[in-house]
Design a protein around this motif. Structure first.
Motif, PDB file in Angstrom:
ATOM      1  N   UNK A   1      -1.184  -2.136 -68.500  1.00 51.76           N
ATOM      2  CA  UNK A   1      -0.782  -3.516 -68.727  1.00 51.76           C
ATOM      3  C   UNK A   1      -1.787  -4.526 -68.174  1.00 51.76           C
ATOM      4  N   UNK A   2      -3.009  -4.093 -67.991  1.00 50.98           N
ATOM      5  CA  UNK A   2      -4.007  -5.042 -67.503  1.00 50.98           C
ATOM      6  C   UNK A   2      -5.330  -4.779 -68.229  1.00 50.98           C
ATOM      7  N   UNK A   3      -6.161  -5.781 -68.191  1.00 48.10           N
ATOM      8  CA  UNK A   3      -7.440  -5.667 -68.886  1.00 48.10           C
ATOM      9  C   UNK A   3      -8.558  -5.668 -67.855  1.00 48.10           C
ATOM     10  N   UNK A   4      -9.319  -4.609 -67.863  1.00 44.69           N
ATOM     11  CA  UNK A   4     -10.417  -4.507 -66.910  1.00 44.69           C
ATOM     12  C   UNK A   4     -11.700  -4.137 -67.653  1.00 44.69           C
ATOM     13  N   UNK A   5     -12.725  -4.952 -67.451  1.00 47.74           N
ATOM     14  CA  UNK A   5     -14.006  -4.668 -68.114  1.00 47.74           C
ATOM     15  C   UNK A   5     -14.741  -3.536 -67.406  1.00 47.74           C
TER      16      UNK A   5
ATOM     17  N   UNK B   1     -19.785  -7.953 -73.178  1.00 47.44           N
ATOM     18  CA  UNK B   1     -20.416  -6.891 -72.374  1.00 47.44           C
ATOM     19  C   UNK B   1     -21.939  -7.055 -72.304  1.00 47.44           C
ATOM     20  N   UNK B   2     -22.507  -7.419 -73.437  1.00 51.27           N
ATOM     21  CA  UNK B   2     -23.975  -7.400 -73.490  1.00 51.27           C
ATOM     22  C   UNK B   2     -24.629  -8.660 -72.935  1.00 51.27           C
TER      23      UNK B   2
ATOM     24  N   UNK C   1     -20.261  -7.556 -65.759  1.00 54.94           N
ATOM     25  CA  UNK C   1     -18.876  -7.043 -65.762  1.00 54.94           C
ATOM     26  C   UNK C   1     -18.063  -7.579 -64.589  1.00 54.94           C
ATOM     27  N   UNK C   2     -18.718  -7.694 -63.432  1.00 56.35           N
ATOM     28  CA  UNK C   2     -18.016  -8.204 -62.247  1.00 56.35           C
ATOM     29  C   UNK C   2     -17.515  -9.626 -62.515  1.00 56.35           C
ATOM     30  N   UNK C   3     -18.363 -10.431 -63.153  1.00 54.51           N
ATOM     31  CA  UNK C   3     -17.979 -11.816 -63.465  1.00 54.51           C
ATOM     32  C   UNK C   3     -16.864 -11.859 -64.501  1.00 54.51           C
ATOM     33  N   UNK C   4     -16.962 -10.979 -65.497  1.00 52.69           N
ATOM     34  CA  UNK C   4     -15.910 -10.960 -66.526  1.00 52.69           C
ATOM     35  C   UNK C   4     -14.560 -10.625 -65.898  1.00 52.69           C
TER      36      UNK C   4
ATOM     37  N   UNK D   1     -21.039   6.368 -63.546  1.00 56.49           N
ATOM     38  CA  UNK D   1     -21.649   6.077 -62.242  1.00 56.49           C
ATOM     39  C   UNK D   1     -22.205   4.656 -62.140  1.00 56.49           C
ATOM     40  N   UNK D   2     -22.015   3.912 -63.254  1.00 61.13           N
ATOM     41  CA  UNK D   2     -22.510   2.542 -63.258  1.00 61.13           C
ATOM     42  C   UNK D   2     -21.759   1.736 -62.188  1.00 61.13           C
ATOM     43  N   UNK D   3     -22.483   1.163 -61.234  1.00 61.99           N
ATOM     44  CA  UNK D   3     -21.805   0.463 -60.145  1.00 61.99           C
ATOM     45  C   UNK D   3     -21.784  -1.059 -60.352  1.00 61.99           C
TER      46      UNK D   3
END
Lengths: 294, 109
Positions: free
Chosen positions: A290-294, B65-66, B70-73, B105-107
């Protein structure tokens, strides 16, 4: 004049579809300009197969330039062609009875040429709402999944020549829909993008797997997989014919046919009563994530 | 969270209540890339939209994504007026993108 007599029954199975494709492949080669497709002895044809007949008639006229194409039919077949509006669109005959369980035959070429990309959604919505009396949320759900096939046909098939027809079978609680495109076919795309040594059936199976896409972008590969999951979830079936590959999920058929179809035919069926339970399906999914995580 | 928002309405780019065309998804992705520089919260508004299919959603998710971290998203991205059908599709597209393109393993997460 070249006349082809169709058999007594034409069902939505590979055996009967191959007979129709065989006629089409013969017509492509003959020089005679006058063709008659004779259904006078035919007393049953699965309604959704009219999409294939429409696609074939389109190519006979427009690609192979055989202007004089005639269709002769028995009373039963005339009724089938009238109930899904095929006769009106092909011959401009008036239809009689509009109370029908048929999903109208439609050729999307003209609307796509006019850049009306919503034409398929509008068509499915109208057919399910006005004729088959589905509820709005059921229509939204069905339309969502069917749109994936249509988008695949026009983007991967790279064609505007797309044809659809369907039939509700109330005794079985099933809807069957046939979508035919006269595009470049799944095997051509997959071989070009993935592996030139794959045969037609390997290409079709590859395209059904999650994450597999012939697009050059990084995202994709969910369209056909999604429709595959949809029919599994709703007690349905999917069969695909593209080039010489023929795949049927429920009957576990994977064959390389001697009949080549220059395009793709996708036949899907599903139990429409199981869609009445949409809210419960959502509850299960909600529990999972139920959550969206990139 | 930032104090100001960048909000994009899907309905401004889609003619009916179904967002089912990748061409419309691409237009929205281009609009985001043109206007969003990562200096605000980003909100996608699905008001008056009933469903989105994967062909449409792929275009937007891939662009995000591109072009953004990801952290900011995860910090600044949100959606509103989103129903269950839309949510399921968006989650499915994101999960698929991660499976196909992102190393476990992408951190940078």
């Amino acid at each position: 004049m070249y006349i082809y007599h169709f058999p007594r029954k034409i069902n939505n199975n590979f055996n009967d579809i191959n007979k129709v494709i065989n006629v089409y492949n013969k017509i492509k080669k003959i020089k005679d300009n006058q063709i008659t497709l004779n259904f006078s002895d035919t007393n049953w044809m699965s309604g959704e197969l009219v999409a294939l007949l429409g696609a074939i008639c389109y190519n006979i006229k427009h690609k192979y330039n055989k202007e004089n194409l005639y269709i002769a039919c028995s009373k039963n077949i005339e009724t089938t062609f009238q109930s899904n509006n095929f006769s009106k669109q092909i011959t401009n005959m008036q239809i009689g009875n509009t109370k029908t369980t048929a999903i109208e035959y439609k050729c999307f070429t003209e609307e796509l040429n006019n850049n009306n990309l919503n034409c398929f959604d509008d068509y499915i919505k109208k057919e399910l709402n006005e004729k088959l009396e589905f509820k709005q949320e059921e229509i939204d759900y069905i339309c969502l999944f069917l749109s994936e096939i249509f988008v695949n046909a026009r983007t991967h098939g790279r064609t505007h020549n797309i044809f659809c027809c369907g039939q509700k079978y109330p005794k079985m609680n099933k809807i069957k829909i046939l979508l035919v495109d006269l595009g470049i076919g799944i095997p051509y795309n997959v071989r070009n993008r993935v592996d030139k040594t794959m045969n037609d059936i390997q290409c079709i199976k590859w395209s059904l797997k999650k994450g597999n896409s012939t697009k050059i972008e990084n995202a994709g590969g969910l369209g056909l997989y999604d429709i595959f999951e949809f029919v599994k979830q709703h007690d349905g079936n999917i069969s695909i014919i593209s080039s010489n590959g023929q795949f049927n999920y429920n009957e576990n058929i994977e064959i390389i046919s001697k009949e080549n179809f220059d395009g793709t035919i996708i036949s899907i069926e599903f139990d429409y009563t199981s869609i009445r339970n949409i809210e419960n399906m959502f509850k299960n999914i909600r529990k999972e994530k139920n959550f969206i995580e990139f | 969270m930032f104090k100001s928002d960048y909000e994009i309405k899907i309905k401004d780019f889609v003619k009916n209540e179904y967002a089912h065309n990748p061409e419309d998804g691409e237009k929205i992705a281009n609009e985001i890339l043109k206007n969003y520089k990562g200096d605000r919260n980003i909100i996608i508004n699905f008001e008056k939209i009933k469903t989105v299919n994967t062909a449409f959603a792929n275009k937007i998710i891939e662009a995000l994504y591109e072009n953004y971290d990801r952290k900011d998203l995860n910090k600044y991205f949100s959606m509103k007026n989103i129903n269950e059908l839309i949510k399921i599709t968006i989650i499915k597209v994101i999960e698929n993108y991660k499976e196909v393109n992102i190393d476990d393993n992408d951190d940078s997460k």
